[in-house]
Design a protein around this motif. Sequence first.
Motif: not given
Length: 129
Positions: A78-82, A34-43, A46-49, A95-101
Amino acid sequence: MSDSADVPEDECLAVWCAGDDWCAVTCTMDVIDKKWHPVIIHRLLQHDALRFNALSNEVGEITNKMLSQSLDDLEEKELVDREIVSEKPVAVEYSLTDRGESLQPVIDSLEEWGKTYLQPAKSKDDSAC
């Protein structure tokens, strides 16, 4: 190169795959295509949470609706935790889960490739003498 038999086909997150064999690249792209998924993961790398508004500011030109939908999708995958960090007023942190990280090397490779190859193409007339 890894054997496609390492992960059973029914465990692939993609609903389709190129060819008859299970395809790790196709399944990975299904997760981050998806267009924004890599950007969200990247940010988040960079910032942990980040709270919603902070993440929105970091991502940039994204609507709140699209950010919310993207975060829901990444959470489902299961890439992002809320996490609710306060009840009144309600504050949510992502924040990212271990899978996201674990996507860090993929995101880093995409960034490096972009820095190296996404420059204006030189025409034949621009070639160095």
